[in-house]
Design an enzyme around this catalytic site. Structure first.
Site, PDB file in Angstrom:
ATOM      1  N   SER A   1     -39.667   5.933 -50.105  1.00  0.00           N
ATOM      2  CA  SER A   1     -38.747   5.699 -48.878  1.00  0.00           C
ATOM      3  C   SER A   1     -38.269   6.935 -48.224  1.00  0.00           C
ATOM      4  O   SER A   1     -37.759   7.075 -47.560  1.00  0.00           O
ATOM      5  CB  SER A   1     -37.728   4.641 -49.523  1.00  0.00           C
ATOM      6  OG  SER A   1     -38.085   3.629 -50.042  1.00  0.00           O
TER       7      SER A   1
ATOM      8  N   HIS B   1     -44.946   2.959 -45.519  1.00  0.00           N
ATOM      9  CA  HIS B   1     -43.907   2.559 -45.826  1.00  0.00           C
ATOM     10  C   HIS B   1     -43.493   1.244 -45.574  1.00  0.00           C
ATOM     11  O   HIS B   1     -43.061   0.845 -44.540  1.00  0.00           O
ATOM     12  CB  HIS B   1     -42.730   3.479 -45.650  1.00  0.00           C
ATOM     13  CG  HIS B   1     -41.550   2.969 -45.993  1.00  0.00           C
ATOM     14  ND1 HIS B   1     -40.233   3.180 -45.297  1.00  0.00           N
ATOM     15  CD2 HIS B   1     -40.929   2.647 -47.298  1.00  0.00           C
ATOM     16  CE1 HIS B   1     -39.230   2.569 -46.016  1.00  0.00           C
ATOM     17  NE2 HIS B   1     -39.590   2.591 -47.357  1.00  0.00           N
TER      18      HIS B   1
ATOM     19  N   GLU C   1     -43.791   2.030 -41.772  1.00  0.00           N
ATOM     20  CA  GLU C   1     -43.803   3.379 -41.301  1.00  0.00           C
ATOM     21  C   GLU C   1     -44.728   4.051 -41.828  1.00  0.00           C
ATOM     22  O   GLU C   1     -45.081   4.128 -42.793  1.00  0.00           O
ATOM     23  CB  GLU C   1     -42.487   3.997 -41.620  1.00  0.00           C
ATOM     24  CG  GLU C   1     -41.324   3.669 -40.706  1.00  0.00           C
ATOM     25  CD  GLU C   1     -40.068   4.126 -41.528  1.00  0.00           C
ATOM     26  OE1 GLU C   1     -38.995   4.347 -40.531  1.00  0.00           O
ATOM     27  OE2 GLU C   1     -39.684   4.116 -42.445  1.00  0.00           O
TER      28      GLU C   1
ATOM     29  N   ASN D   1     -34.740   4.417 -42.941  1.00  0.00           N
ATOM     30  CA  ASN D   1     -34.025   4.593 -44.446  1.00  0.00           C
ATOM     31  C   ASN D   1     -32.841   5.888 -43.893  1.00  0.00           C
ATOM     32  O   ASN D   1     -31.744   5.944 -44.390  1.00  0.00           O
ATOM     33  CB  ASN D   1     -34.800   4.948 -45.367  1.00  0.00           C
ATOM     34  CG  ASN D   1     -35.425   3.692 -45.824  1.00  0.00           C
ATOM     35  OD1 ASN D   1     -34.982   2.557 -45.545  1.00  0.00           O
ATOM     36  ND2 ASN D   1     -36.335   3.621 -46.858  1.00  0.00           N
TER      37      ASN D   1
HETATM   38  P1  NAD Z   1     -39.466  -0.970 -59.288  1.00  0.00           P
HETATM   39  O1  NAD Z   1     -38.530  -0.386 -60.011  1.00  0.00           O
HETATM   40  O2  NAD Z   1     -38.899  -2.587 -58.882  1.00  0.00           O
HETATM   41  O3  NAD Z   1     -40.880  -1.192 -59.474  1.00  0.00           O
HETATM   42  C1  NAD Z   1     -41.384   0.220 -59.986  1.00  0.00           C
HETATM   43  C2  NAD Z   1     -42.796  -0.290 -60.886  1.00  0.00           C
HETATM   44  O4  NAD Z   1     -43.748   0.730 -61.233  1.00  0.00           O
HETATM   45  C3  NAD Z   1     -42.096  -0.765 -62.234  1.00  0.00           C
HETATM   46  O5  NAD Z   1     -42.800  -2.150 -62.476  1.00  0.00           O
HETATM   47  C4  NAD Z   1     -42.635   0.158 -63.430  1.00  0.00           C
HETATM   48  O6  NAD Z   1     -43.196  -0.226 -64.432  1.00  0.00           O
HETATM   49  C5  NAD Z   1     -44.137   0.547 -62.580  1.00  0.00           C
HETATM   50  N1  NAD Z   1     -44.305   1.961 -62.856  1.00  0.00           N
HETATM   51  C6  NAD Z   1     -43.562   3.143 -63.369  1.00  0.00           C
HETATM   52  N2  NAD Z   1     -44.375   4.335 -63.622  1.00  0.00           N
HETATM   53  C7  NAD Z   1     -45.736   3.736 -63.296  1.00  0.00           C
HETATM   54  C8  NAD Z   1     -47.003   4.394 -63.306  1.00  0.00           C
HETATM   55  N3  NAD Z   1     -47.284   5.565 -63.681  1.00  0.00           N
HETATM   56  N4  NAD Z   1     -48.260   3.686 -63.133  1.00  0.00           N
HETATM   57  C9  NAD Z   1     -47.927   2.350 -62.689  1.00  0.00           C
HETATM   58  N5  NAD Z   1     -46.742   1.687 -62.791  1.00  0.00           N
HETATM   59  C10 NAD Z   1     -45.848   2.070 -63.007  1.00  0.00           C
HETATM   60  O7  NAD Z   1     -39.168  -0.071 -57.682  1.00  0.00           O
HETATM   61  P2  NAD Z   1     -39.420  -0.690 -56.117  1.00  0.00           P
HETATM   62  O8  NAD Z   1     -38.137  -0.687 -55.647  1.00  0.00           O
HETATM   63  O9  NAD Z   1     -40.716  -1.568 -56.193  1.00  0.00           O
HETATM   64  O10 NAD Z   1     -39.868   0.933 -55.801  1.00  0.00           O
HETATM   65  C11 NAD Z   1     -41.197   1.560 -55.740  1.00  0.00           C
HETATM   66  C12 NAD Z   1     -41.116   2.257 -54.406  1.00  0.00           C
HETATM   67  O11 NAD Z   1     -41.153   1.527 -53.213  1.00  0.00           O
HETATM   68  C13 NAD Z   1     -40.385   3.424 -54.425  1.00  0.00           C
HETATM   69  O12 NAD Z   1     -40.975   4.616 -54.019  1.00  0.00           O
HETATM   70  C14 NAD Z   1     -39.302   3.322 -53.470  1.00  0.00           C
HETATM   71  O13 NAD Z   1     -38.378   3.959 -52.851  1.00  0.00           O
HETATM   72  C15 NAD Z   1     -40.350   2.310 -52.387  1.00  0.00           C
HETATM   73  N6  NAD Z   1     -39.490   1.351 -51.829  1.00  0.00           N
HETATM   74  C16 NAD Z   1     -38.650   0.383 -52.109  1.00  0.00           C
HETATM   75  C17 NAD Z   1     -38.063  -0.562 -51.478  1.00  0.00           C
HETATM   76  C18 NAD Z   1     -37.044  -1.467 -51.971  1.00  0.00           C
HETATM   77  O14 NAD Z   1     -36.034  -1.934 -51.324  1.00  0.00           O
HETATM   78  N7  NAD Z   1     -36.766  -1.713 -53.217  1.00  0.00           N
HETATM   79  C19 NAD Z   1     -38.235  -0.636 -50.015  1.00  0.00           C
HETATM   80  C20 NAD Z   1     -39.312   0.270 -49.425  1.00  0.00           C
HETATM   81  C21 NAD Z   1     -39.903   1.053 -50.246  1.00  0.00           C
END
Ligand code: NAD
Length: 594
Positions: free
Chosen positions: A125, A146, A158, A196
């Site tokens: 993000s 994104h 994005e 964002n």
């Molecule tokens: P989250 O914490 O819900 O999930 C992350 C997952 O990745 C976990 O299940 C974890 O076990 C796994 N993980 C960690 N290290 C790993 C590895 N080396 N290999 C495989 N799996 C691994 O996080 P999220 O909210 O899903 O965010 C993930 C990405 O998406 C981030 O970059 C975040 O900025 C982006 N994002 C989040 C949102 C949101 O609203 N949450 C929106 C858009 C983008």
């Protein structure tokens, strides 16, 4: 490495199956493509599968999906702990936590196993895509992809191109995004991209309001939903995003812009430290009935309902002013059954308010929302007056004259001599200190702000603004009154901008700054906010409606109150106002109208 770049995406890999990874796997599979995801441990794989199944089950329960469709979607998704399983994928989307090291590590592993012609994307993000891309042997085949949360629902993607991303990669990614029903907007590699960078400072500021005790989380959320028409309040959204993810994103934006407004509020770190990461952990700012659920459980912030008996004897409301705001308030109060004394400086003006209300009610009758009889009764309750002394009968007076402190002072001083001792006196000011009006009277304990939104007959929100001198009984009476006129009341302190304007206008101003920096066009920014965040209008469309001059005036007032450099009005906004491009009302603002 080959020169070939995959042109068609047939199999998708997802790395990390948390909030976003699970949503991405779901939406891709719903569109008929097989998905392979990789997680850290067998337990995390199971959790990921359960997350996807949970989301699909909820849709089956809501009858948006049949159970056969659910089974089919699930059958196309497989998960493991082996990066080697990604070797058949044409596109791999990384969605591990928002921590640069973790993403770089994940990319090194993906790169080892992915086919040479495959495209690797990050769902980051806010981190620089380039800093991640250089950890592969194919930075030209890496881009940001994104998604927005919830990924199956939100339309925007994005597509972030770095300085080395091949055009063919962007093309393939764009076509793929469209094929799964999304609207891609291509942007450059800058922290926070469009949505964002505009959204998170606003969320962070909302967190600051709650952290500092300025308003409760429920009130901040209700204010933005009912006062700005947003689909979700900022605190509920923070819980949905995930508090830990939020901190990662704010840290990244702060490190680029170095403004304290972008520094994640300390409470976020405390919540994340306690593993209160929002919906996904069952507790964040709100408490949920279980992890992953959207059902909120009441907590110590949950306020008792307003007590209607406190205003049982109230029959008459005085409204001072004959402008748009006053007219809307007159209508709302009369429709709620109050006798309304409308005080204008001339009889013509006061009568024009009654005539305007008649027209507005007639439209409701025409649409079948009101009977002729109800209209007649409502109009009979409106009494135009010109003498301030006629307000002596009022139980509550709402002042809605020009936004000029001297004028308001004069009125309040005079009213205090006229009104019944128990009458409550309110101002609709949107930016002036309520305490200053209160101190012009001999009964500051009976004075508070009632900030309505335009058009008052339609907008549901009223910000109830007690001063440090307002009696608690008066606050409770105001809550009961607001409920009786069928509005949503929120409580907040006596500061310029209250909740809504303080959160909304800096975001609009930030959008102008982004436009001014040539990062994206007004159309792209509007699209990103509408499709990425579900906003009913983009910031430029909204400023054109509100008026660029009003936007500038509010920013100036916020700067004066908070003295924070980031509230400095965008130079472009000022130049537009100087040029007379004030928005829809003059036919030209950020857009041109007929
Ligand atoms: P989250 O914490 O819900 O999930 C992350 C997952 O990745 C976990 O299940 C974890 O076990 C796994 N993980 C960690 N290290 C790993 C590895 N080396 N290999 C495989 N799996 C691994 O996080 P999220 O909210 O899903 O965010 C993930 C990405 O998406 C981030 O970059 C975040 O900025 C982006 N994002 C989040 C949102 C949101 O609203 N949450 C929106 C858009 C983008």
């Amino acid at each position: 490495m080959t020169d070939q770049i995959v042109e068609r995406i047939d199999v998708v890999g997802v790395v990390g199956c948390g909030t976003m990874g699970a949503g991405i796997a779901e939406i891709v599979s719903r569109n008929g493509l097989p998905v392979r995801f990789v997680e850290m441990t067998d337990e995390a794989v199971e959790k990921g599968l359960a997350r996807i199944a949970g989301s699909l089950d909820r849709q089956v329960a809501r009858e948006r999906l049949t159970s056969e469709e659910r089974d089919e979607i699930v059958s196309r998704i497989s998960g493991s702990t082996q990066y080697g399983d990604l070797d058949v994928c044409d596109l791999i989307v990384e969605a591990v936590p928002e921590i640069l090291d973790l993403k770089q590590q994940a990319f090194r592993q993906i790169d080892q196993h992915a086919r040479p012609d495959a495209i690797i994307a990050t769902n980051t993000s806010s981190l620089p895509v380039m800093d991640i891309a250089v950890h592969t042997r194919r930075p030209n085949r890496v881009l940001g992809f994104h998604f927005f949360n919830p990924a199956p629902v939100m339309k925007l993607i994005e597509l972030v191109r770095t300085v080395v991303t091949d055009e063919a990669v962007v093309d393939t990614a764009r076509r793929f995004a469209e094929s799964i029903g999304k609207v891609p907007v291509v942007v450059g590699d800058r922290r926070g991209f469009i949505a964002n960078q505009l959204l998170f400072p606003y969320l962070n500021q909302a967190v600051w309001m709650v952290e500092g005790g300025y308003a409760t989380k429920e009130d901040v959320d209700a204010a933005m939903r009912f006062g700005a028409g947003l689909p979700m309040g900022p605190i509920a959204l923070t819980d949905l995003v995930g508090v830990d993810t939020f901190v990662g994103i704010m840290d990244a934006i702060h490190s680029q812009f170095q403004d304290t407004r972008f520094a994640p509020r300390p409470i976020l770190g405390q919540l994340a430290g306690a593993d209160f990461n929002g919906r996904k952990s069952g507790r964040g700012f709100y408490t949920y009935d279980e992890p992953g659920s959207s059902r909120i459980v009441p907590d110590e912030d949950t306020r008792d309902p307003a007590d209607p008996s406190l205003i049982e004897g109230w029959t008459t409301v005085g409204v001072i002013g004959t402008g748009t705001m006053a007219a809307g308030i007159v209508q709302v109060c009369a429709q709620a059954g109050f006798d309304v004394l409308v005080r204008g400086r001339t009889r013509d003006k006061a009568e024009a308010v009654a005539a305007g209300t008649s027209k507005s009610l007639q439209r409701q009758v025409d649409k079948g929302r009101l009977t002729q009889q109800q209209m007649v009764e409502t109009l009979q309750r409106i009494h135009p007056v010109i003498d301030l002394a006629d307000l002596a009968a009022a139980d509550l007076v709402i002042e809605a004259v020009a936004e000029d402190l001297e004028v308001k002072h004069g009125l309040f001083e005079e009213l205090a001599q006229i009104l019944k001792p128990d009458a409550v006196l309110t101002t609709t000011t949107s930016s002036l200190p309520v305490i200053s009006c209160a101190m012009a009277t001999d009964r500051p304990e009976k004075v508070l702000g009632l900030h309505f939104f335009n058009p008052a007959a339609i907008m549901k929100l009223v910000e109830i603004v007690p001063t440090v001198r307002t009696d608690d009984l008066v606050v409770q009476q105001a809550r009961a009154f607001v409920e009786r006129i069928d509005r949503v009341g929120v409580l907040c302190g006596d500061r310029a901008g209250f909740i809504v304007n303080t959160l909304l206008f800096p975001y609009l101003n930030d959008a102008v700054k982004m436009l001014e920096s040539h990062y994206a066009t007004a159309e792209e920014i509007d699209t990103a906010m509408k499709l990425g965040c579900g906003y009913p209008m983009g910031p430029f469309e909204l400023m054109d409606v509100v008026g660029l001059d009003i936007t500038l005036a509010i920013m100036e007032r916020l700067l004066e109150e908070y003295r924070q450099n980031s509230y400095e009005a965008a130079p472009l906004l000022r130049r537009m106002v100087d040029a007379g491009f004030l928005g829809r009302k003059v036919g030209r603002g950020f857009y041109v109208y007929d």
